[in-house]
Design a protein around this motif. Sequence first.
Motif, PDB file in Angstrom:
ATOM      1  N   LEU A  79       0.280  -1.255   0.137  1.00 36.10           N
ATOM      2  CA  LEU A  79       0.151   0.320  -0.065  1.00 36.10           C
ATOM      3  C   LEU A  79       1.041   1.029  -0.120  1.00 36.10           C
ATOM      4  O   LEU A  79      -0.208   2.460  -0.742  1.00 36.10           O
ATOM      5  CB  LEU A  79      -0.903   0.155   1.107  1.00 36.10           C
ATOM      6  CG  LEU A  79      -2.081   1.228   1.368  1.00 36.10           C
ATOM      7  CD1 LEU A  79      -2.953   0.674  -0.375  1.00 36.10           C
ATOM      8  CD2 LEU A  79      -3.012   0.670   2.559  1.00 36.10           C
ATOM      9  N   ILE A  80       2.143   1.316   0.459  1.00 36.58           N
ATOM     10  CA  ILE A  80       3.253   1.902   0.842  1.00 36.58           C
ATOM     11  C   ILE A  80       3.445   2.848  -0.458  1.00 36.58           C
ATOM     12  O   ILE A  80       3.311   4.007  -1.014  1.00 36.58           O
ATOM     13  CB  ILE A  80       3.594   2.124   1.527  1.00 36.58           C
ATOM     14  CG1 ILE A  80       3.293   2.178   3.123  1.00 36.58           C
ATOM     15  CG2 ILE A  80       4.976   3.722   1.787  1.00 36.58           C
ATOM     16  CD1 ILE A  80       4.232   1.559   4.481  1.00 36.58           C
ATOM     17  N   SER A  81       3.717   1.712  -1.160  1.00 36.94           N
ATOM     18  CA  SER A  81       4.399   1.187  -2.704  1.00 36.94           C
ATOM     19  C   SER A  81       3.765   2.560  -3.771  1.00 36.94           C
ATOM     20  O   SER A  81       3.514   3.450  -4.729  1.00 36.94           O
ATOM     21  CB  SER A  81       5.035   0.560  -3.300  1.00 36.94           C
ATOM     22  OG  SER A  81       4.304  -0.605  -3.578  1.00 36.94           O
ATOM     23  N   LEU A  82       2.223   2.062  -2.860  1.00 33.02           N
ATOM     24  CA  LEU A  82       1.507   2.862  -3.990  1.00 33.02           C
ATOM     25  C   LEU A  82       1.333   4.786  -4.649  1.00 33.02           C
ATOM     26  O   LEU A  82       0.824   4.884  -5.408  1.00 33.02           O
ATOM     27  CB  LEU A  82      -0.108   2.116  -3.993  1.00 33.02           C
ATOM     28  CG  LEU A  82      -1.430   2.843  -4.783  1.00 33.02           C
ATOM     29  CD1 LEU A  82      -1.144   2.851  -6.354  1.00 33.02           C
ATOM     30  CD2 LEU A  82      -2.088   2.277  -3.878  1.00 33.02           C
ATOM     31  N   PHE A  83       1.776   5.098  -2.909  1.00 38.68           N
ATOM     32  CA  PHE A  83       1.191   6.101  -2.825  1.00 38.68           C
ATOM     33  C   PHE A  83       2.753   6.989  -3.367  1.00 38.68           C
ATOM     34  O   PHE A  83       2.947   8.030  -3.155  1.00 38.68           O
ATOM     35  CB  PHE A  83       0.687   6.844  -2.076  1.00 38.68           C
ATOM     36  CG  PHE A  83      -0.497   6.689  -1.792  1.00 38.68           C
ATOM     37  CD1 PHE A  83      -0.935   7.081  -2.342  1.00 38.68           C
ATOM     38  CD2 PHE A  83      -1.014   5.237  -0.710  1.00 38.68           C
ATOM     39  CE1 PHE A  83      -2.855   6.672  -2.204  1.00 38.68           C
ATOM     40  CE2 PHE A  83      -2.078   4.505  -0.559  1.00 38.68           C
ATOM     41  CZ  PHE A  83      -3.202   5.563  -0.991  1.00 38.68           C
ATOM     42  N   ILE A  84       3.724   6.042  -3.734  1.00 41.68           N
ATOM     43  CA  ILE A  84       5.231   6.722  -3.904  1.00 41.68           C
ATOM     44  C   ILE A  84       5.386   7.758  -5.308  1.00 41.68           C
ATOM     45  O   ILE A  84       5.019   6.605  -6.382  1.00 41.68           O
ATOM     46  CB  ILE A  84       6.550   5.629  -3.476  1.00 41.68           C
ATOM     47  CG1 ILE A  84       5.906   5.610  -2.214  1.00 41.68           C
ATOM     48  CG2 ILE A  84       7.454   6.236  -4.268  1.00 41.68           C
ATOM     49  CD1 ILE A  84       7.452   4.226  -1.868  1.00 41.68           C
ATOM     50  N   LYS A  85       5.254   9.233  -5.788  1.00 41.95           N
ATOM     51  CA  LYS A  85       4.956   9.805  -6.786  1.00 41.95           C
ATOM     52  C   LYS A  85       6.433   8.407  -7.917  1.00 41.95           C
ATOM     53  O   LYS A  85       5.929   8.590  -8.845  1.00 41.95           O
ATOM     54  CB  LYS A  85       4.987  10.668  -6.793  1.00 41.95           C
ATOM     55  CG  LYS A  85       3.874  11.351  -5.874  1.00 41.95           C
ATOM     56  CD  LYS A  85       3.957  12.811  -5.848  1.00 41.95           C
ATOM     57  CE  LYS A  85       2.720  14.132  -4.894  1.00 41.95           C
ATOM     58  NZ  LYS A  85       2.263  15.160  -5.636  1.00 41.95           N
ATOM     59  N   ASN A  86       7.395   9.415  -7.664  1.00 45.19           N
ATOM     60  CA  ASN A  86       9.097   8.724  -8.766  1.00 45.19           C
ATOM     61  C   ASN A  86       9.092   8.124  -7.448  1.00 45.19           C
ATOM     62  O   ASN A  86      10.339   7.853  -7.336  1.00 45.19           O
ATOM     63  CB  ASN A  86       8.977  10.228  -9.369  1.00 45.19           C
ATOM     64  CG  ASN A  86       8.163  10.654  -8.994  1.00 45.19           C
ATOM     65  OD1 ASN A  86       7.824  10.706  -9.851  1.00 45.19           O
ATOM     66  ND2 ASN A  86       8.638  12.448  -8.768  1.00 45.19           N
ATOM     67  N   PRO A  87       9.195   6.761  -7.907  1.00 45.27           N
ATOM     68  CA  PRO A  87       9.798   5.857  -7.186  1.00 45.27           C
ATOM     69  C   PRO A  87      11.223   5.459  -8.256  1.00 45.27           C
ATOM     70  O   PRO A  87      10.746   5.684  -9.801  1.00 45.27           O
ATOM     71  CB  PRO A  87       9.617   4.148  -7.034  1.00 45.27           C
ATOM     72  CG  PRO A  87       8.171   4.559  -8.263  1.00 45.27           C
ATOM     73  CD  PRO A  87       8.353   5.911  -8.379  1.00 45.27           C
ATOM     74  N   SER A  88      12.486   4.817  -7.452  1.00 47.36           N
ATOM     75  CA  SER A  88      13.739   4.487  -8.749  1.00 47.36           C
ATOM     76  C   SER A  88      13.735   3.677  -9.179  1.00 47.36           C
ATOM     77  O   SER A  88      12.720   2.649  -8.978  1.00 47.36           O
ATOM     78  CB  SER A  88      14.791   4.911  -7.599  1.00 47.36           C
ATOM     79  OG  SER A  88      14.844   3.418  -6.497  1.00 47.36           O
ATOM     80  N   GLU A  89      14.765   3.183 -10.193  1.00 45.35           N
ATOM     81  CA  GLU A  89      14.214   1.711 -10.804  1.00 45.35           C
ATOM     82  C   GLU A  89      14.743   0.657  -9.939  1.00 45.35           C
ATOM     83  O   GLU A  89      14.248  -0.627  -9.845  1.00 45.35           O
ATOM     84  CB  GLU A  89      15.204   2.105 -12.271  1.00 45.35           C
ATOM     85  CG  GLU A  89      14.885   2.858 -12.858  1.00 45.35           C
ATOM     86  CD  GLU A  89      14.298   2.658 -13.467  1.00 45.35           C
ATOM     87  OE1 GLU A  89      13.530   1.264 -14.169  1.00 45.35           O
ATOM     88  OE2 GLU A  89      13.033   3.425 -14.349  1.00 45.35           O
ATOM     89  N   LYS A  90      15.346   0.671  -8.584  1.00 41.78           N
ATOM     90  CA  LYS A  90      15.580   0.334  -7.745  1.00 41.78           C
ATOM     91  C   LYS A  90      14.760  -0.192  -6.715  1.00 41.78           C
ATOM     92  O   LYS A  90      14.139  -1.865  -6.810  1.00 41.78           O
ATOM     93  CB  LYS A  90      16.926  -0.278  -7.067  1.00 41.78           C
ATOM     94  CG  LYS A  90      17.918   0.159  -7.568  1.00 41.78           C
ATOM     95  CD  LYS A  90      19.142   0.869  -7.053  1.00 41.78           C
ATOM     96  CE  LYS A  90      21.032   0.667  -7.366  1.00 41.78           C
ATOM     97  NZ  LYS A  90      21.896   1.161  -6.489  1.00 41.78           N
ATOM     98  N   ALA A  91      13.780   0.516  -6.539  1.00 43.48           N
ATOM     99  CA  ALA A  91      12.666   0.275  -5.720  1.00 43.48           C
ATOM    100  C   ALA A  91      11.791   0.389  -6.988  1.00 43.48           C
ATOM    101  O   ALA A  91      10.352  -0.857  -6.123  1.00 43.48           O
ATOM    102  CB  ALA A  91      11.791   1.841  -5.391  1.00 43.48           C
ATOM    103  N   LEU A  92      11.270   0.187  -8.134  1.00 43.40           N
ATOM    104  CA  LEU A  92      10.369  -0.238  -8.909  1.00 43.40           C
ATOM    105  C   LEU A  92      10.707  -2.050  -9.188  1.00 43.40           C
ATOM    106  O   LEU A  92       9.922  -3.289  -8.558  1.00 43.40           O
ATOM    107  CB  LEU A  92      10.297   0.053  -9.838  1.00 43.40           C
ATOM    108  CG  LEU A  92       9.896   1.166 -10.299  1.00 43.40           C
ATOM    109  CD1 LEU A  92      10.323   1.757 -12.268  1.00 43.40           C
ATOM    110  CD2 LEU A  92       8.524   1.245  -9.879  1.00 43.40           C
ATOM    111  N   ARG A  93      12.483  -2.287  -9.006  1.00 40.71           N
ATOM    112  CA  ARG A  93      12.797  -3.833  -9.195  1.00 40.71           C
ATOM    113  C   ARG A  93      11.630  -4.409  -7.424  1.00 40.71           C
ATOM    114  O   ARG A  93      11.768  -6.065  -7.590  1.00 40.71           O
ATOM    115  CB  ARG A  93      14.032  -3.957  -9.492  1.00 40.71           C
ATOM    116  CG  ARG A  93      14.401  -3.480 -11.220  1.00 40.71           C
ATOM    117  CD  ARG A  93      15.461  -4.496 -10.871  1.00 40.71           C
ATOM    118  NE  ARG A  93      16.791  -3.740 -10.152  1.00 40.71           N
ATOM    119  CZ  ARG A  93      17.515  -2.496 -11.073  1.00 40.71           C
ATOM    120  NH1 ARG A  93      16.839  -1.750 -11.839  1.00 40.71           N
ATOM    121  NH2 ARG A  93      18.275  -1.707 -10.143  1.00 40.71           N
TER     122      ARG A  93
END
Length: 440
Positions: A79-93
């Motif tokens: 749920l937290i990751s849904l509201f992160i606006k500009n995640p990094s490439e590592k965060a997306l992985r």
Amino acid sequence: MKDKVKKIFGKIILFYEKRPIALSLIVSSLIIFVMGIFVLIEEVWHSGLRIDDIYGFFWGFILFTLFIVLPPVLTLMNLISLFIKNPSEKALRSDKKIELLIIFLGTVYSFLYLLTEFSNIVLEDWQQQLYNSQLHTPIHTGTMPTICAIVIIALLGYFLLRYKSLEKISPLLAVLGIAAMYLGAVGCILWIVQLWGSDFNILVLCILPANFIVIILKTIKDVIKEWRKIHQPDLEMESNLPIKENHFPQSPLLSRFYSWLMNSANWPLVGLLFTIPLLGVIILIMMLFGQQPDSVIKAWTETADWNFSQRIAPQNIMYDQHYLCTVAAGGHKKIVKPLRLGIRHGNEVIVNRQLCIANAFEQILEEKTPRLHALIRGVYDKYGYPIAKHIKSPYTADLIYFLMKPAEWFFLAVIYLCDCKPENRIAVQYMKGEHKIIKH
């Protein structure tokens, strides 16, 4: 103070980007560890600490971490990751790894939960008579192929958009992937609404669908941004070209549709428009395999016990773990020979002659020898109820019926020796208001 908090959160984010699964396990373990300390202190304070207690705490720690705390932790991270606006490439992985873990563990845990007695849900349609607090299946079994097909299509849409490079996907295929995920999201919403309002042990089965809805929203959000990042230069260049120099100089309408489709901001709406045609194709294909055109609707309405249910199921039969009641209700009819419905603890139970004879015999014991009755009653309560919990098959119930035959003949002989109207006493057992009913 603020700088220290920022540094701590920064380190947590860096650790999440490198090892997201390890972070979820660490957080879950810490929560259980803190709770376990209080439980351990209370245990030592009251009764001391033994080796067996240490083993119990160890296995309890592992089980509670994996099955009780980990699912809510993964849900919170999702749920937290849904509201992160500009995640990094590592965060997306890392998000992808957490999503895969949620789908895998959620599926495994849900099946395990359904196979246990916690949910009380059995894979039986509304026509089937159930026992005690059992519940019929929330989805009509005859429509399972259609529902499974929709789930598979939704998962294919998710894996296509999440793990296939957008540089190799056409915009039309991406829109179809979104439409497929929409179908999955609708299915998840229907499942949650179908179960909503039930006991907490049933609502546990809503955790995976709720997480999948969040995963779908995240995927659509990330795909839109990623496509815009990759194709933004091409879009700006094509927007500056006159129509006659565009890809479709002979068709201005098709050219505008192409430009509209190339703009990923329009994909959520276009995917919604494609949902109905995609569902129609799935229904047509499933009709070739014997499914009805309205299986999508009947899946939820041709049920009992749930919010969308349109059917009324036969009343559940109660045998509340008395093993002779279990035999009468659960054995094959040709063998255990059920006679009628009776009243026990205010609930209807199936009664056969063996059960009536046993109950009548206990009445005589209570009337003639109260102390002996209390002794036998105590032994029965200690061993009879555990035996009943293992009678889960009609063949086991049949076996118990035959094993009880010598005892039944003995009970019958005592009744005939002690009662001037033995058959009357036997006949009124478990009849409401007719005779004193002994509670087994």
